[in-house]
Design a protein around this motif. Structure first.
Motif, PDB file in Angstrom:
ATOM      1  N   ALA A 236       0.938  -1.273  -0.028  1.00 34.89           N
ATOM      2  CA  ALA A 236      -0.107  -0.062   0.015  1.00 34.89           C
ATOM      3  C   ALA A 236       0.861   1.433  -0.153  1.00 34.89           C
ATOM      4  O   ALA A 236       0.697   2.320  -0.649  1.00 34.89           O
ATOM      5  N   ASP A 237       1.966   1.189   0.820  1.00 37.12           N
ATOM      6  CA  ASP A 237       2.805   2.446   0.868  1.00 37.12           C
ATOM      7  C   ASP A 237       3.613   2.517  -0.555  1.00 37.12           C
ATOM      8  O   ASP A 237       3.620   3.657  -1.019  1.00 37.12           O
ATOM      9  N   ASP A 238       4.104   1.509  -1.283  1.00 37.50           N
ATOM     10  CA  ASP A 238       4.572   1.504  -2.427  1.00 37.50           C
ATOM     11  C   ASP A 238       3.590   2.117  -3.397  1.00 37.50           C
ATOM     12  O   ASP A 238       3.929   2.918  -4.411  1.00 37.50           O
ATOM     13  N   LEU A 239       2.383   1.824  -3.431  1.00 35.04           N
ATOM     14  CA  LEU A 239       1.351   2.332  -4.454  1.00 35.04           C
ATOM     15  C   LEU A 239       1.156   3.801  -4.069  1.00 35.04           C
ATOM     16  O   LEU A 239       0.970   4.542  -5.201  1.00 35.04           O
ATOM     17  N   ALA A 240       1.323   4.092  -2.918  1.00 32.69           N
ATOM     18  CA  ALA A 240       1.080   5.628  -2.596  1.00 32.69           C
ATOM     19  C   ALA A 240       2.071   6.312  -3.315  1.00 32.69           C
ATOM     20  O   ALA A 240       1.902   7.480  -3.639  1.00 32.69           O
ATOM     21  N   GLU A 241       3.265   5.796  -3.098  1.00 37.95           N
ATOM     22  CA  GLU A 241       4.240   6.436  -3.676  1.00 37.95           C
ATOM     23  C   GLU A 241       4.575   6.644  -5.301  1.00 37.95           C
ATOM     24  O   GLU A 241       4.709   7.679  -5.772  1.00 37.95           O
ATOM     25  N   VAL A 242       3.967   5.584  -5.701  1.00 44.56           N
ATOM     26  CA  VAL A 242       3.665   5.743  -7.414  1.00 44.56           C
ATOM     27  C   VAL A 242       2.612   6.744  -7.597  1.00 44.56           C
ATOM     28  O   VAL A 242       2.883   7.371  -8.580  1.00 44.56           O
ATOM     29  N   GLN A 243       1.513   6.741  -6.762  1.00 42.47           N
ATOM     30  CA  GLN A 243       0.539   7.571  -6.965  1.00 42.47           C
ATOM     31  C   GLN A 243       1.137   9.061  -6.957  1.00 42.47           C
ATOM     32  O   GLN A 243       0.841   9.933  -7.813  1.00 42.47           O
TER      33      GLN A 243
ATOM     34  N   SER B 273      12.865   5.776  -6.940  1.00 39.52           N
ATOM     35  CA  SER B 273      12.921   5.843  -5.461  1.00 39.52           C
ATOM     36  C   SER B 273      11.685   4.945  -4.789  1.00 39.52           C
ATOM     37  O   SER B 273      11.552   4.740  -3.703  1.00 39.52           O
ATOM     38  N   ALA B 274      10.482   4.900  -5.446  1.00 40.81           N
ATOM     39  CA  ALA B 274       9.252   4.213  -5.049  1.00 40.81           C
ATOM     40  C   ALA B 274       9.694   2.701  -4.552  1.00 40.81           C
ATOM     41  O   ALA B 274      10.330   2.104  -5.373  1.00 40.81           O
ATOM     42  N   GLY B 275       9.093   2.675  -3.510  1.00 33.49           N
ATOM     43  CA  GLY B 275       9.197   1.077  -2.804  1.00 33.49           C
ATOM     44  C   GLY B 275      10.690   0.763  -2.192  1.00 33.49           C
ATOM     45  O   GLY B 275      10.858  -0.301  -1.800  1.00 33.49           O
ATOM     46  N   THR B 276      11.540   1.844  -2.189  1.00 30.08           N
ATOM     47  CA  THR B 276      13.210   1.475  -1.616  1.00 30.08           C
ATOM     48  C   THR B 276      12.924   1.937  -0.450  1.00 30.08           C
ATOM     49  O   THR B 276      12.099   2.396   0.319  1.00 30.08           O
ATOM     50  N   GLU B 277      14.006   1.552   0.542  1.00 29.67           N
ATOM     51  CA  GLU B 277      14.349   1.581   1.754  1.00 29.67           C
ATOM     52  C   GLU B 277      14.206   2.865   2.411  1.00 29.67           C
ATOM     53  O   GLU B 277      13.452   3.413   3.522  1.00 29.67           O
TER      54      GLU B 277
END
Length: 595
Positions: free
Chosen positions: A69-76, A158-162
């Motif tokens: 969910a966090d990764d998708l938020a970053e993509v969004q 950077s999306a999904g990185t630490e």
């Protein structure tokens, strides 16, 4: 640049807008799964090794879903930012294509420009003039596209990185559709203040971060939010301008390789280079202005941090625009959202962000301290704003004489100023409550201020102070929507022949004029102190400030190169300097204690 015109001219923000919704929908689905799994875990009552193993698996699955969910938020977030940037590219492409069409020119897929329609007897020169104009527009569009592309790539990488983070909380925030953005953009300041007050704090933060260009200059939005958005705008404008400068420098160098001295052809190429040079000069001035804003903000903390308890004086950026002739900004000191007294200072001719912001921030700091001292209140109860939010006329010389004598720039600036003041007052009505608002106008800025006072509703401006004024923006005092007993004026007795100049110009050369002299006995303005002798640079030997006596000489001075034998304006800029009684008296007005 890697991107080509053939690629960039096909870009569309519509597809990105749809993808924002798609990613958001996927994220909502994942969050529902997280909540469902949490409910299952809460209701699970099994015991033993098998039950413990199941709980462990469910916990791990929940964690994975939360990460997704966090990764998708970053993509969004990245797509929302890309949508905004691509929309800006679309506008730049449209401008270039429109200019090409109007001039009978074509833009090839590699971005080169050709024109085939002759113009009068000087066909070659006119065609080259059209080409140079369109080439710069193409370069601006490609530079914006370069910024949009590199920024989007970096955010996606950077999306999904630490170390990546999303600004979107799980609840209480969502992107706005294009229709919602347009509706917000078209609201009146009062409508926008009401709408903004109904949003959650999380939603306000989110839209500040995702639509900073929409929020930063939106009259009616709280000051902390405009400051938050404009700090992002500042960072992005700097990056875009730096890219544009690099690309212009390359184009100037490349163009120079084909310059031939002498002859008609050589002159055409020279003109093309000059156009690039002019745009490069403008971009460099823009960057200088942005750097000046950045260094000014570094002297304090953001208004949002201040409101959350950080112990340092706030400096907030309430306006940042780059249109018309130059970069425009409004910088506040103090808490505009909560201070009991707010003063907005509007300066006059020769005002630029790069050349004047530092001095006017210093003078508005002087005014804030004077108001606190004269009102016997804390500086926390006073906020001052240096409003450099319009295109003021340039230096007093022959080339700028038309602007100085004309009300045109004041009219345009007063529209912006009226919206700014109306929005600030409306925001306070839905926030901490009404504040005592004073509008303080100097020189040509007093004309802009007076015009704004005719455009706001009664009650927006509590006190109006004009000083060193060529004219109060109107020849009919009844048009000013400020109580007559709260209109104030100051004019120094020597060294300031700007006073009343607008009306004199109207009589002498028949132009529209800048309005009635607020120093006149029948102006309805009450006179404040005219004593600025306490300032160390005050010229006691300057000639008297008598625009009637020196009318023709003053006009000549404005229309020549400031010949030293003509009346000087030596003391014109000293009203808000330390040590002057003019500063203290204007401070009494700002504090609401002047009777």
């Amino acid at each position: 640049m890697a991107l080509t015109w053939s690629q960039v001219k096909t870009w569309s923000s519509d597809s990105l807008s749809g993808y924002v919704g798609t990613v958001g929908s996927r994220r909502d689905t994942v969050l529902k799964q997280v909540n469902a799994l949490q409910a299952r875990m809460s209701s699970f009552e099994g015991e033993g090794q098998t039950a413990d193993a199941l709980r462990k698996k469910m916990t791990a699955a929940q964690k994975e879903l939360e990460i997704l969910a966090d990764d998708l938020a970053e993509v969004q977030d990245a797509v929302v930012a890309a949508e905004r940037n691509v929309s800006e590219v679309e506008s730049a492409v449209k401008n270039a294509l429109s200019a090409a069409s109007l001039n009978g020119c074509d833009i090839s897929d590699d971005g080169s420009v050709s024109c085939h329609i002759p113009y009068g007897t000087d066909g070659t020169g006119a065609i080259q003039a059209a080409i140079k104009k369109i080439e710069v527009l193409v370069l601006e569009a490609l530079s914006l596209a370069d910024y949009a592309d590199s920024t989007f790539q970096a955010q996606l990488a950077s999306a999904g990185t630490e170390k990546s983070t999303s600004s979107m909380p799980e609840k209480g925030a969502r992107p706005w559709s294009k229709e919602e953005q347009e509706k917000f953009r078209n609201m009146s300041p009062e409508e926008r203040a009401k709408f903004w007050s109904e949003q959650t704090y999380e939603q306000k933060q989110y839209v500040c971060d995702r639509y900073p260009q929409l929020i930063g200059n939106a009259d009616g939005v709280e000051a902390w939010a405009r400051d938050r958005a404009n700090r992002i705008n500042l960072r992005e404008e700097k990056a875009k301008t730096e890219k544009l400068i690099r690309n212009l420098e390359i184009s100037v160098r490349n163009s120079a390789q084909y310059t031939y001295p002498g002859g008609a052809y050589g002159n055409d190429i020279y003109q093309r280079n000059k156009d690039l040079d002019d745009r490069l000069d403008r971009a460099r001035r823009d960057l200088e202005a942005l750097n000046k804003v950045e260094s000014t903000l570094a002297n304090g903390i953001s208004l949002e941090d201040y409101q959350h308890g950080t112990k340092r004086d706030p400096i907030s950026l309430l306006t940042l625009q780059n249109d018309g002739r130059r970069v425009k900004a409004a910088v506040a000191q103090g808490d505009v959202d909560h201070a009991s007294n707010i003063a907005t200072f509007v300066p006059g001719i020769a005002t630029t962000v790069e050349g004047s912001l530092e001095g006017y921030v210093r003078q508005t700091k002087n005014l804030r301290e004077a108001a606190a001292a004269q009102g016997n209140i804390s500086t926390k109860d006073v906020a001052t704003i240096a409003w450099l939010g319009y295109d003021a006329p340039g230096e007093a010389n022959l080339s700028n004489a038309g602007d100085i004598a004309s009300p045109k720039l004041a009219q345009a600036g007063s529209d912006r100023l009226a919206g700014f003041l109306t929005g600030m007052q409306a925001s306070r009505e839905y926030g901490a409550g009404d504040a005592h608002m004073t509008l303080v106008g100097h020189s040509y800025g007093s004309t802009t201020s007076g015009m704004a006072a005719t455009k706001v509703k009664p009650g927006v401006i509590d006190d109006l102070v004009l000083f060193g004024s060529p004219g109060m923006g109107t020849f009919d005092p009844s048009e000013l929507n400020v109580n007559e007993s709260h209109r104030w004026v100051s004019g120094l007795p020597v060294g300031d022949n700007v006073q009343g100049l607008g009306g004199i110009l109207r009589k002498k050369i028949g132009i529209a004029g800048l309005g009635k002299n607020p120093m006149d006995a029948n102006s309805t303005f009450t006179h404040l102190s005219d004593d600025a002798t306490g300032y160390e640079r005050y010229n006691h030997d300057a000639p008297p400030s008598n625009p009637g006596l020196y009318a023709l000489d003053t006009i000549v001075r404005l229309y020549t190169l400031n010949h030293p034998s003509l009346p000087s304006f030596d003391n014109h800029n000293f009203y808000l300097e330390q040590g002057t009684e003019t500063l203290q008296d204007i401070g009494r007005v700002v504090a609401g204690t002047k009777k």
